[in-house]
Scaffold this motif. Structure first.
Motif, PDB file in Angstrom:
ATOM      1  N   ALA A  14      -7.432  31.884  14.151  1.00 49.88           N
ATOM      2  CA  ALA A  14      -7.403  32.844  13.489  1.00 49.88           C
ATOM      3  C   ALA A  14      -7.247  34.454  13.891  1.00 49.88           C
ATOM      4  CB  ALA A  14      -9.031  33.207  12.816  1.00 49.88           C
ATOM      5  N   ARG A  15      -7.699  34.495  15.029  1.00 51.39           N
ATOM      6  CA  ARG A  15      -7.606  35.997  15.814  1.00 51.39           C
ATOM      7  C   ARG A  15      -5.860  36.029  16.280  1.00 51.39           C
ATOM      8  NH1 ARG A  15     -12.066  33.177  17.464  1.00 51.39           N
ATOM      9  NH2 ARG A  15     -13.963  34.023  17.660  1.00 51.39           N
ATOM     10  N   THR A  16      -5.457  35.085  16.582  1.00 47.50           N
ATOM     11  CA  THR A  16      -4.053  35.107  16.972  1.00 47.50           C
ATOM     12  C   THR A  16      -3.128  35.437  15.718  1.00 47.50           C
ATOM     13  OG1 THR A  16      -4.355  33.263  18.532  1.00 47.50           O
ATOM     14  CG2 THR A  16      -1.843  33.809  17.901  1.00 47.50           C
ATOM     15  N   VAL A  17      -3.321  34.691  14.526  1.00 51.68           N
ATOM     16  CA  VAL A  17      -2.630  34.742  13.474  1.00 51.68           C
ATOM     17  C   VAL A  17      -2.841  36.195  12.831  1.00 51.68           C
ATOM     18  CG1 VAL A  17      -2.329  34.006  11.108  1.00 51.68           C
ATOM     19  CG2 VAL A  17      -2.554  32.367  12.708  1.00 51.68           C
ATOM     20  N   ALA A  18      -4.092  36.694  12.888  1.00 49.18           N
ATOM     21  CA  ALA A  18      -4.595  37.944  12.222  1.00 49.18           C
ATOM     22  C   ALA A  18      -3.900  39.045  13.135  1.00 49.18           C
ATOM     23  CB  ALA A  18      -5.930  37.988  12.295  1.00 49.18           C
ATOM     24  N   GLY A  19      -3.761  38.920  14.556  1.00 49.07           N
ATOM     25  CA  GLY A  19      -3.441  39.961  15.349  1.00 49.07           C
ATOM     26  C   GLY A  19      -1.804  40.278  15.081  1.00 49.07           C
ATOM     27  N   THR A  20      -1.327  39.055  14.912  1.00 48.89           N
ATOM     28  CA  THR A  20       0.310  38.966  14.572  1.00 48.89           C
ATOM     29  C   THR A  20       0.663  39.675  13.535  1.00 48.89           C
ATOM     30  OG1 THR A  20       0.619  37.075  16.263  1.00 48.89           O
ATOM     31  CG2 THR A  20       2.362  37.680  14.814  1.00 48.89           C
ATOM     32  N   ASN A  79      -5.082  43.042  33.284  1.00 46.20           N
ATOM     33  CA  ASN A  79      -4.528  43.961  32.138  1.00 46.20           C
ATOM     34  C   ASN A  79      -3.923  43.258  31.058  1.00 46.20           C
ATOM     35  OD1 ASN A  79      -5.565  46.269  33.665  1.00 46.20           O
ATOM     36  ND2 ASN A  79      -3.920  45.586  35.110  1.00 46.20           N
ATOM     37  N   LEU A  80      -4.292  42.138  30.438  1.00 41.40           N
ATOM     38  CA  LEU A  80      -3.906  41.648  29.337  1.00 41.40           C
ATOM     39  C   LEU A  80      -3.897  42.202  28.188  1.00 41.40           C
ATOM     40  CD1 LEU A  80      -4.482  37.826  30.035  1.00 41.40           C
ATOM     41  CD2 LEU A  80      -2.487  39.125  30.763  1.00 41.40           C
ATOM     42  N   SER A  81      -2.852  42.179  27.178  1.00 46.54           N
ATOM     43  CA  SER A  81      -3.065  43.023  25.746  1.00 46.54           C
ATOM     44  C   SER A  81      -3.907  42.142  24.797  1.00 46.54           C
ATOM     45  CB  SER A  81      -1.614  43.209  25.222  1.00 46.54           C
ATOM     46  OG  SER A  81      -0.961  41.868  24.944  1.00 46.54           O
ATOM     47  N   HIS A  82      -4.335  42.613  23.662  1.00 49.82           N
ATOM     48  CA  HIS A  82      -4.912  41.923  23.005  1.00 49.82           C
ATOM     49  C   HIS A  82      -4.063  40.589  22.225  1.00 49.82           C
ATOM     50  CE1 HIS A  82      -8.655  44.309  22.677  1.00 49.82           C
ATOM     51  NE2 HIS A  82      -7.785  45.517  22.622  1.00 49.82           N
ATOM     52  N   THR A  83      -2.765  40.828  22.184  1.00 46.31           N
ATOM     53  CA  THR A  83      -2.050  39.884  21.585  1.00 46.31           C
ATOM     54  C   THR A  83      -2.043  38.681  22.518  1.00 46.31           C
ATOM     55  OG1 THR A  83      -0.565  41.314  20.503  1.00 46.31           O
ATOM     56  CG2 THR A  83       0.242  39.054  20.786  1.00 46.31           C
ATOM     57  N   GLU A  84      -1.956  38.919  23.957  1.00 43.90           N
ATOM     58  CA  GLU A  84      -2.029  37.890  24.887  1.00 43.90           C
ATOM     59  C   GLU A  84      -3.456  37.112  25.065  1.00 43.90           C
ATOM     60  OE1 GLU A  84       1.202  39.840  28.117  1.00 43.90           O
ATOM     61  OE2 GLU A  84      -0.523  40.715  28.182  1.00 43.90           O
ATOM     62  N   ILE A  85      -4.343  38.070  25.139  1.00 51.81           N
ATOM     63  CA  ILE A  85      -5.703  37.527  24.865  1.00 51.81           C
ATOM     64  C   ILE A  85      -5.763  36.411  23.696  1.00 51.81           C
ATOM     65  CG2 ILE A  85      -8.042  37.926  24.817  1.00 51.81           C
ATOM     66  CD1 ILE A  85      -7.666  40.454  26.526  1.00 51.81           C
ATOM     67  N   GLY A  86      -5.471  36.796  22.673  1.00 46.79           N
ATOM     68  CA  GLY A  86      -5.394  36.032  21.468  1.00 46.79           C
ATOM     69  C   GLY A  86      -4.701  34.561  21.625  1.00 46.79           C
ATOM     70  N   PHE A 145      -5.129  32.918  24.031  1.00 46.98           N
ATOM     71  CA  PHE A 145      -5.843  31.951  24.578  1.00 46.98           C
ATOM     72  C   PHE A 145      -6.422  30.771  23.623  1.00 46.98           C
ATOM     73  CE2 PHE A 145      -5.381  34.350  28.462  1.00 46.98           C
ATOM     74  CZ  PHE A 145      -5.958  33.911  29.420  1.00 46.98           C
ATOM     75  N   GLY A 146      -6.549  31.521  22.473  1.00 48.85           N
ATOM     76  CA  GLY A 146      -6.927  30.474  21.198  1.00 48.85           C
ATOM     77  C   GLY A 146      -6.192  29.051  21.009  1.00 48.85           C
ATOM     78  N   LEU A 147      -5.043  29.225  21.615  1.00 49.45           N
ATOM     79  CA  LEU A 147      -4.204  28.192  21.586  1.00 49.45           C
ATOM     80  C   LEU A 147      -4.550  26.829  22.652  1.00 49.45           C
ATOM     81  CD1 LEU A 147      -0.559  29.519  21.527  1.00 49.45           C
ATOM     82  CD2 LEU A 147      -1.611  28.739  19.711  1.00 49.45           C
ATOM     83  N   LEU A 171      -7.581  26.050  31.500  1.00 46.58           N
ATOM     84  CA  LEU A 171      -8.250  24.699  31.617  1.00 46.58           C
ATOM     85  C   LEU A 171      -9.582  24.486  31.315  1.00 46.58           C
ATOM     86  CD1 LEU A 171      -7.782  21.796  32.610  1.00 46.58           C
ATOM     87  CD2 LEU A 171      -8.394  22.586  34.925  1.00 46.58           C
ATOM     88  N   ALA A 172     -10.559  25.726  31.494  1.00 45.21           N
ATOM     89  CA  ALA A 172     -11.929  25.250  31.255  1.00 45.21           C
ATOM     90  C   ALA A 172     -11.940  25.566  29.851  1.00 45.21           C
ATOM     91  CB  ALA A 172     -12.660  26.726  31.846  1.00 45.21           C
ATOM     92  N   MET A 173     -11.086  26.190  28.824  1.00 43.46           N
ATOM     93  CA  MET A 173     -11.231  26.297  27.392  1.00 43.46           C
ATOM     94  C   MET A 173     -10.945  25.102  26.627  1.00 43.46           C
ATOM     95  SD  MET A 173     -10.038  30.050  26.289  1.00 43.46           S
ATOM     96  CE  MET A 173     -10.356  29.756  24.475  1.00 43.46           C
ATOM     97  N   VAL A 174      -9.953  24.192  27.470  1.00 39.96           N
ATOM     98  CA  VAL A 174      -9.457  22.972  26.733  1.00 39.96           C
ATOM     99  C   VAL A 174     -10.555  22.049  27.098  1.00 39.96           C
ATOM    100  CG1 VAL A 174      -7.859  20.934  27.205  1.00 39.96           C
ATOM    101  CG2 VAL A 174      -6.974  23.308  27.264  1.00 39.96           C
ATOM    102  N   VAL A 175     -11.141  21.833  28.203  1.00 36.19           N
ATOM    103  CA  VAL A 175     -12.276  20.859  28.568  1.00 36.19           C
ATOM    104  C   VAL A 175     -13.316  21.121  27.700  1.00 36.19           C
ATOM    105  CG1 VAL A 175     -13.724  20.180  30.438  1.00 36.19           C
ATOM    106  CG2 VAL A 175     -11.159  20.704  30.880  1.00 36.19           C
ATOM    107  N   ILE A 176     -14.018  22.547  27.432  1.00 36.21           N
ATOM    108  CA  ILE A 176     -15.057  22.774  26.619  1.00 36.21           C
ATOM    109  C   ILE A 176     -14.961  22.591  25.317  1.00 36.21           C
ATOM    110  CG2 ILE A 176     -14.840  25.395  26.557  1.00 36.21           C
ATOM    111  CD1 ILE A 176     -17.915  25.618  27.161  1.00 36.21           C
ATOM    112  N   ASP A 177     -13.574  22.928  24.941  1.00 37.01           N
ATOM    113  CA  ASP A 177     -13.380  22.638  23.259  1.00 37.01           C
ATOM    114  C   ASP A 177     -13.492  21.003  23.072  1.00 37.01           C
ATOM    115  OD1 ASP A 177     -13.657  24.381  20.877  1.00 37.01           O
ATOM    116  OD2 ASP A 177     -11.813  22.845  20.601  1.00 37.01           O
TER     117      ASP A 177
END
Length: 424
Positions: A165-171, A261-268, A270-272, A323-329
């Motif tokens: 949702a965050r990635t799509v909304a930001g784009t 120093n990542l942008s909000h789009t780049e941080i979004g 991470f949802g992938l 990697l942590a996000m893949v594993v925890i999810d």
């Protein structure tokens, strides 16, 4: 505590439940897409708050109410709307909620003032619980031997919707403004409402006795006293969703700061990574159908615990966090799907109310994780966040070990279980 179907329950079937039409894989995936879109509506605003504030002249502190009201609305919807699935035709209820969601989303998109926008956002949150009605309806339509896979399919859509949702909304927000996000969602929701009304089968069952609405809602809470399985699944949900929110809430802070120093789009994006972990939902459902619920829970909870040492390596490379996000999810979805699978083995006439009670603890866990992680980051930085998350994950594993270990014989996890003898 024995937990037979309570004869005095006005919602208990008065005769043998009629044979239901089998849910096809294509319709299960349609449920998955529709559920993901419905829940995504709750999260679109998060990367858009600055745009909304500038457009409507809202202060930066006040605009935070957008997310709060949407989440509060979601909690209200769990209590007031989801239980109706045990009393009304769920297909009709789903179609009606999606139709009202279109109106609420359109109201957000054209809101001329902050007050009207906030009210419309609250309505969006209330109506987004249609995703949970879909899960219950899909579980009821599925054959017993296939129920875990179906629940896993629909749940994976919900998770992917939350994460993307965050990635799509930001784009879309960057390209066409924040209002366009809600216009696109309204159009997509309307199209899915029409499609679902056309292809989703109704649940063939006896009409329940009439029950006053206040008693229907109140029965969500009495089920906690009557069903140990609900108490244990809800407690586990609170812990695992707390742990995941501890990771997701503050991660923008170190990623946006030096040296990344990542942008909000780049941080979004991470949802992938988290969406990749949602593959665990389908696998967990298939394992539960094969009678391997406990093994799947053990693997999922262990994966969540293992993710925290990986996340703690973020200062060395962002790839450790990926990697942590893949594993925890993956772990979260394994636990979540098995929890729902076990819930749906008991009290078939109360599946919507069981879902509502269980998801209330999910909401509490998410809120608790957001608060605790913010405090942890403020006082100890990313290291404190990882220590907190690891502690909560360890507590979840210990909770499961203490409450969920039962003899394999008669645990009911390999089939319909008729709602009795299920692993609690």
């Amino acid at each position: 505590m024995p937990s037979p179907v309570v004869p005095s329950d006005p919602l208990a079937p008065t005769a043998a439940t009629a044979t239901v039409r089998r849910l096809s894989p294509a319709v299960a995936w349609l449920f998955s897409v529709a559920s993901g879109l419905a829940v995504a509506n709750v999260y679109y605003a998060q990367p858009l708050l600055d745009l909304i504030a500038d457009d409507l002249g809202i202060g930066r502190a006040t605009v935070g109410l957008v997310g709060t009201l949407t989440q509060v609305g979601y909690g209200v919807g769990l209590v007031l709307l989801v239980p109706l699935g045990d009393h009304l035709d769920r297909r009709m209820l789903i179609t009606a909620q999606l139709g009202l969601s279109v109106a609420a989303l359109a109201a957000v998109a054209v809101a001329p003032s902050a007050l009207l926008m906030l009210l419309a956002m609250a309505a969006v949150g209330v109506l987004a619980v249609v995703a949970q009605v879909m899960v219950a309806h899909a579980a009821s339509l599925a054959e017993p031997a296939d129920r875990g896979r179906v629940v896993g399919t629909v749940t994976s859509g919900i998770v992917i919707g939350i994460l993307l949702a965050r990635t799509v909304a930001g784009t879309i927000g960057d390209l066409a403004g924040w209002r366009a996000v809600y216009v696109v969602s309204a159009v997509a929701t309307g199209a899915l409402a029409v499609l679902l009304a056309a292809v989703v089968p109704a649940e063939a069952r006896r009409r329940p006795q009439r029950l006053r609405y206040p008693r229907l809602v109140g029965s969500v809470f009495t089920l906690f006293a009557e069903e140990p399985v609900l108490r244990i699944r809800a407690g586990l949900a609170l812990l695992v969703f707390t742990a995941v929110t501890v990771l997701l809430t503050p991660m923008v802070l170190p990623l946006a700061a030096p040296p990344f120093n990542l942008s909000h789009t780049e941080i979004g994006l991470f949802g992938l990574a988290g969406a990749a972990g949602a593959l665990g939902a389908g696998h967990a459902g298939r394992q539960a159908d094969r009678g391997r619920a406990r093994r799947t829970l053990a693997v999922g909870l262990t994966a969540m615990l293992v993710s925290w040492p990986l996340a703690a390596l973020l200062p060395h490379s962002v790839w450790w966090l990926v990697l942590a996000m893949v594993v925890i999810d993956y772990g979260l979805q394994s636990v979540h799907v098995v929890n729902q699978h076990l819930l749906y083995l008991v009290r078939p006439e109360a599946r919507s109310r069981l879902t509502a009670g269980y998801m209330l603890f999910y909401s509490v866990g998410s809120a608790l994780g957001a608060i605790l992680s913010t405090l942890a980051y403020e006082h100890g930085g990313w290291t404190a966040v990882c220590a907190l998350g690891g502690g909560v994950s360890l507590l979840a594993l210990a909770f499961w070990w203490a409450t969920d270990r039962r003899p394999a014989e008669g645990d009911g996890t390999g089939g319909d279980g008729a709602g009795r003898g299920v692993s609690r």
